[in-house]
Design a protein around this motif. Structure first.
Motif, mmCIF file in Angstrom:
data_model
loop_
_atom_site.group_PDB
_atom_site.id
_atom_site.type_symbol
_atom_site.label_atom_id
_atom_site.label_comp_id
_atom_site.label_asym_id
_atom_site.label_seq_id
_atom_site.Cartn_x
_atom_site.Cartn_y
_atom_site.Cartn_z
ATOM 1 N N ALA A 53 -28.497 -22.959 -29.992
ATOM 2 C CA ALA A 53 -29.460 -23.555 -29.067
ATOM 3 C C ALA A 53 -28.842 -23.882 -27.570
ATOM 4 C CB ALA A 53 -30.007 -24.770 -29.490
ATOM 5 N N ASP A 91 -34.516 -34.622 -26.995
ATOM 6 C CA ASP A 91 -34.652 -33.858 -28.228
ATOM 7 C C ASP A 91 -36.075 -32.970 -28.015
ATOM 8 O OD1 ASP A 91 -32.397 -34.956 -29.406
ATOM 9 O OD2 ASP A 91 -33.341 -36.229 -30.732
ATOM 10 N N LYS A 94 -35.074 -30.126 -25.860
ATOM 11 C CA LYS A 94 -34.421 -29.014 -26.495
ATOM 12 C C LYS A 94 -35.109 -28.287 -27.468
ATOM 13 C CE LYS A 94 -30.068 -31.779 -26.022
ATOM 14 N NZ LYS A 94 -28.945 -32.322 -26.669
ATOM 15 N N ALA A 95 -36.387 -28.850 -28.012
ATOM 16 C CA ALA A 95 -36.773 -28.126 -29.178
ATOM 17 C C ALA A 95 -37.062 -26.807 -29.003
ATOM 18 C CB ALA A 95 -38.277 -28.872 -29.510
ATOM 19 N N PRO A 96 -37.797 -26.300 -27.883
ATOM 20 C CA PRO A 96 -37.732 -24.804 -27.714
ATOM 21 C C PRO A 96 -36.696 -23.898 -27.843
ATOM 22 C CG PRO A 96 -38.456 -25.794 -25.404
ATOM 23 C CD PRO A 96 -38.112 -26.874 -26.679
ATOM 24 N N TYR A 97 -35.466 -24.499 -27.164
ATOM 25 C CA TYR A 97 -34.324 -23.730 -27.555
ATOM 26 C C TYR A 97 -33.502 -23.642 -28.889
ATOM 27 C CZ TYR A 97 -34.517 -24.267 -22.511
ATOM 28 O OH TYR A 97 -34.766 -24.396 -21.150
ATOM 29 N N ILE A 98 -33.919 -24.808 -29.651
ATOM 30 C CA ILE A 98 -33.359 -24.930 -30.939
ATOM 31 C C ILE A 98 -34.202 -23.919 -31.863
ATOM 32 C CG2 ILE A 98 -33.348 -26.555 -33.107
ATOM 33 C CD1 ILE A 98 -32.752 -28.670 -31.127
ATOM 34 N N SER A 99 -35.782 -23.708 -31.495
ATOM 35 C CA SER A 99 -36.485 -23.030 -32.295
ATOM 36 C C SER A 99 -36.156 -21.468 -32.002
ATOM 37 C CB SER A 99 -37.923 -23.127 -32.169
ATOM 38 O OG SER A 99 -38.170 -22.712 -30.875
ATOM 39 N N LYS A 100 -35.852 -21.141 -30.779
ATOM 40 C CA LYS A 100 -35.383 -19.770 -30.502
ATOM 41 C C LYS A 100 -34.123 -19.486 -31.250
ATOM 42 C CE LYS A 100 -37.492 -19.496 -25.952
ATOM 43 N NZ LYS A 100 -37.205 -19.405 -24.327
ATOM 44 N N GLU A 102 -33.176 -20.568 -34.143
ATOM 45 C CA GLU A 102 -33.261 -20.537 -35.251
ATOM 46 C C GLU A 102 -33.868 -19.113 -35.825
ATOM 47 O OE1 GLU A 102 -35.459 -23.935 -36.589
ATOM 48 O OE2 GLU A 102 -33.816 -25.251 -36.404
ATOM 49 N N LYS A 103 -34.911 -18.738 -34.851
ATOM 50 C CA LYS A 103 -35.461 -17.516 -34.973
ATOM 51 C C LYS A 103 -34.405 -16.457 -34.918
ATOM 52 C CE LYS A 103 -38.907 -14.329 -33.238
ATOM 53 N NZ LYS A 103 -40.044 -13.947 -32.133
ATOM 54 N N ARG A 104 -33.683 -16.519 -33.866
ATOM 55 C CA ARG A 104 -32.420 -15.416 -33.855
ATOM 56 C C ARG A 104 -31.608 -15.365 -35.064
ATOM 57 N NH1 ARG A 104 -30.475 -15.307 -27.616
ATOM 58 N NH2 ARG A 104 -32.506 -14.787 -26.646
#
Length: 156
Positions: A53, A91, A94-100, A102-104
């Motif tokens: 992330a 947090d 940071k959530a959008p970066y964490i979701s991206k 996880e998708k990757r």
């Protein structure tokens, strides 16, 4: 001589105690290397690991930082500023970066599964599939040729 022992007497006990060589501690067997051997070739077809992330965040941050500081050539300055900014984010930010990230990671796992299946199959399956295609094509040509002959006989 006022000190008691001479220099040679002081060195003998030290030389006996300094038998250990290397880090491992006393054993004669060498420890396995921690890093891969430099001569080992990496497979260029193997998928790259997905970024965390923070590194997804860094992609966006670098663009913003370059716009604000066009004269900065220091990679370390960008990294330090990004690290400070990442630590200050909540947090929720940071959530959008964490979701991206996880998708990757999911995409990476899919591509690794495909890559591992390809490795497990090896080159042998590719050769067999090529042979089977050519054999099928040969059979089709033979059958179509036979059909043409049958048609000619029926016409007579």
């Amino acid at each position: 001589m006022k000190g008691g022992k001479s220099k040679t007497e002081a060195k003998k006990p030290d030389s006996r105690l300094s038998v250990k060589k290397g880090k491992g501690g006393g054993g004669t067997a060498k420890a396995a290397p921690k890093r891969p051997v430099k001569g080992a070739a990496k497979d260029p077809n193997k998928p790259k690991r997905p970024p965390s992330a923070f590194f997804v965040f860094m992609e966006d941050f670098r663009k913003q930082y370059k716009e604000k500081h066009p004269n900065n050539k220091s990679v370390a300055a960008v990294g330090k500023a990004a690290g400070d900014k990442w630590k200050s984010l909540s947090d929720a930010e940071k959530a959008p970066y964490i979701s991206k990230a996880e998708k990757r990671k999911v995409d990476y796992n899919k591509s690794m599964d495909a890559y591992n299946k390809k490795l497990a199959g090896g080159t042998g399956e590719e050769d067999e599939s090529d042979k089977s295609k050519s054999e099928v094509n040969d059979e089709d040509e033979d059958q179509s040729g036979e059909d043409d002959e049958d048609d000619e006989e029926e016409d007579d």
